[in-house]
Design a protein around this motif. Structure first.
Motif, PDB file in Angstrom:
ATOM      1  N   LEU A   1     -10.568  -8.334  -3.158  1.00 57.03           N
ATOM      2  CA  LEU A   1     -10.630  -6.878  -3.238  1.00 57.03           C
ATOM      3  C   LEU A   1     -10.177  -6.341  -4.591  1.00 57.03           C
ATOM      4  O   LEU A   1     -10.605  -5.259  -5.000  1.00 57.03           O
ATOM      5  CB  LEU A   1      -9.757  -6.248  -2.145  1.00 57.03           C
ATOM      6  CG  LEU A   1     -10.003  -6.678  -0.704  1.00 57.03           C
ATOM      7  CD1 LEU A   1      -9.072  -5.922   0.229  1.00 57.03           C
ATOM      8  CD2 LEU A   1     -11.458  -6.465  -0.309  1.00 57.03           C
ATOM      9  N   LEU A   2      -9.293  -7.057  -5.258  1.00 57.11           N
ATOM     10  CA  LEU A   2      -8.722  -6.585  -6.519  1.00 57.11           C
ATOM     11  C   LEU A   2      -8.568  -7.766  -7.463  1.00 57.11           C
ATOM     12  O   LEU A   2      -8.096  -8.837  -7.052  1.00 57.11           O
ATOM     13  CB  LEU A   2      -7.370  -5.915  -6.254  1.00 57.11           C
ATOM     14  CG  LEU A   2      -6.631  -5.273  -7.423  1.00 57.11           C
ATOM     15  CD1 LEU A   2      -5.879  -4.026  -6.950  1.00 57.11           C
ATOM     16  CD2 LEU A   2      -5.622  -6.249  -8.045  1.00 57.11           C
ATOM     17  N   ARG A   3      -8.975  -7.583  -8.715  1.00 58.40           N
ATOM     18  CA  ARG A   3      -8.892  -8.655  -9.710  1.00 58.40           C
ATOM     19  C   ARG A   3      -8.446  -8.057 -11.042  1.00 58.40           C
ATOM     20  O   ARG A   3      -8.898  -6.981 -11.427  1.00 58.40           O
ATOM     21  CB  ARG A   3     -10.255  -9.336  -9.865  1.00 58.40           C
ATOM     22  CG  ARG A   3     -10.289 -10.463 -10.908  1.00 58.40           C
ATOM     23  CD  ARG A   3     -11.601 -11.211 -10.874  1.00 58.40           C
ATOM     24  NE  ARG A   3     -12.737 -10.298 -10.941  1.00 58.40           N
ATOM     25  CZ  ARG A   3     -13.932 -10.574 -10.422  1.00 58.40           C
ATOM     26  NH1 ARG A   3     -14.147 -11.709  -9.784  1.00 58.40           N
ATOM     27  NH2 ARG A   3     -14.924  -9.699 -10.537  1.00 58.40           N
ATOM     28  N   ASP A   4      -7.555  -8.763 -11.730  1.00 57.22           N
ATOM     29  CA  ASP A   4      -7.024  -8.293 -13.019  1.00 57.22           C
ATOM     30  C   ASP A   4      -6.457  -6.884 -12.916  1.00 57.22           C
ATOM     31  O   ASP A   4      -6.581  -6.070 -13.827  1.00 57.22           O
ATOM     32  CB  ASP A   4      -8.111  -8.341 -14.097  1.00 57.22           C
ATOM     33  CG  ASP A   4      -8.612  -9.758 -14.349  1.00 57.22           C
ATOM     34  OD1 ASP A   4      -7.807 -10.695 -14.204  1.00 57.22           O
ATOM     35  OD2 ASP A   4      -9.810  -9.911 -14.664  1.00 57.22           O
ATOM     36  N   GLY A   5      -5.848  -6.592 -11.770  1.00 50.25           N
ATOM     37  CA  GLY A   5      -5.201  -5.311 -11.574  1.00 50.25           C
ATOM     38  C   GLY A   5      -6.135  -4.158 -11.269  1.00 50.25           C
ATOM     39  O   GLY A   5      -5.687  -3.018 -11.170  1.00 50.25           O
ATOM     40  N   ALA A   6      -7.435  -4.423 -11.095  1.00 50.58           N
ATOM     41  CA  ALA A   6      -8.398  -3.352 -10.854  1.00 50.58           C
ATOM     42  C   ALA A   6      -9.143  -3.587  -9.550  1.00 50.58           C
ATOM     43  O   ALA A   6      -9.553  -4.724  -9.252  1.00 50.58           O
ATOM     44  CB  ALA A   6      -9.396  -3.263 -12.010  1.00 50.58           C
TER      45      ALA A   6
END
Length: 249
Positions: A4-9
């Motif tokens: 759902l979320l990757r590299d804080g985004a």
């Protein structure tokens, strides 16, 4: 399981992560250690909790809290680590006979130190280790210098695998000096607290099992008060657990 979320985004739509070799490679890329300068280490903590904050199930172990998604990620992360660092009481309570992780991620080595397989490092004052450990597994004893000779004798390990360390910093430095640059700390709560208090934890990987158990289970970090800020780096959602990854701000 879905990312759902990757590299804080947040992602525009969930990305499926299958529980197969392809999914394992995707997780290995997601959780790869940052590029490290010469001599630097990265310390990752991994623990499982319930919604109500317990780190052990009714049987007193964390193993009973695992589910297929959590176990899948766990096998990937172990394969990425140069060494699994754990307290002796946790080793005696949980199954640490092997910490290899997924076989299909061992070669070529994805570990920053380049070793053919992860090692096991055990924090122990007494040096009394369970006899079920895999004899072919590289195993190290971390013990205070004052009693290192007696602890080494009790452990049965070769002298080169007994590392005198009087602080968490010295423990990390001793492992780094032997080429172990990605350290995965798996508990117990007092061991993780010592690393956190010394500001040695770079990353927290939590599995939150979708259940409650009640009871007197200790916290993930069981030690002196401290305050550290973290940022959410990635988030995976499975049927029975949420898997979050935080980096120190």
């Amino acid at each position: 399981m879905h990312l759902l979320l990757r590299d804080g985004a947040l992602l525009s739509s969930p990305v499926p992560v299958p529980a197969d070799a392809e999914g394992a490679r995707a997780l290995a890329a997601l959780y790869a250690a940052p590029e490290l300068p010469p001599g630097a280490v990265h310390v990752r903590a991994m623990m499982t909790t319930t919604i109500d904050g317990a780190i052990a199930g009714a049987d007193g172990t964390s193993g009973s809290l695992h589910d297929p998604d959590d176990s899948f990620l766990f096998s990937v992360l172990r394969a990425l680590a140069d060494v699994v660092l754990v307290g002796a009481s946790t080793v005696r309570a949980e199954d640490y006979r092997s910490v290899r992780g997924r076989e299909d991620l061992l070669r070529p080595s994805l570990r920053p130190g380049g070793a053919p397989r992860p090692a096991l490092a055990i924090w122990s004052r007494s040096g009394e280790l369970p006899d079920y450990l895999d004899p072919d597994q590289p195993t190290y004893l971390l013990t205070p210098s004052a009693g290192a000779k007696d602890a080494a004798r009790r452990s049965g390990l070769p002298a080169a695998q007994v590392l005198a360390a009087d602080s968490p910093q010295e423990a990390v430095e001793a492992l780094a000096a032997r080429g172990m640059r990605l350290i995965q700390a798996e508990g117990g709560p007092s061991a993780l607290a010592r690393l956190a208090e010394a500001e040695l934890l770079d990353e927290l990987c939590f599995t939150t099992a979708h259940r409650t158990v009640g009871g007197p289970s200790p916290r993930v970090l069981d030690g002196a008060a401290h305050e550290t800020r973290w940022t959410l780096e990635s988030l995976l959602l499975g049927e029975g657990a949420t898997l979050s990854r935080y980096r120190r701000a």
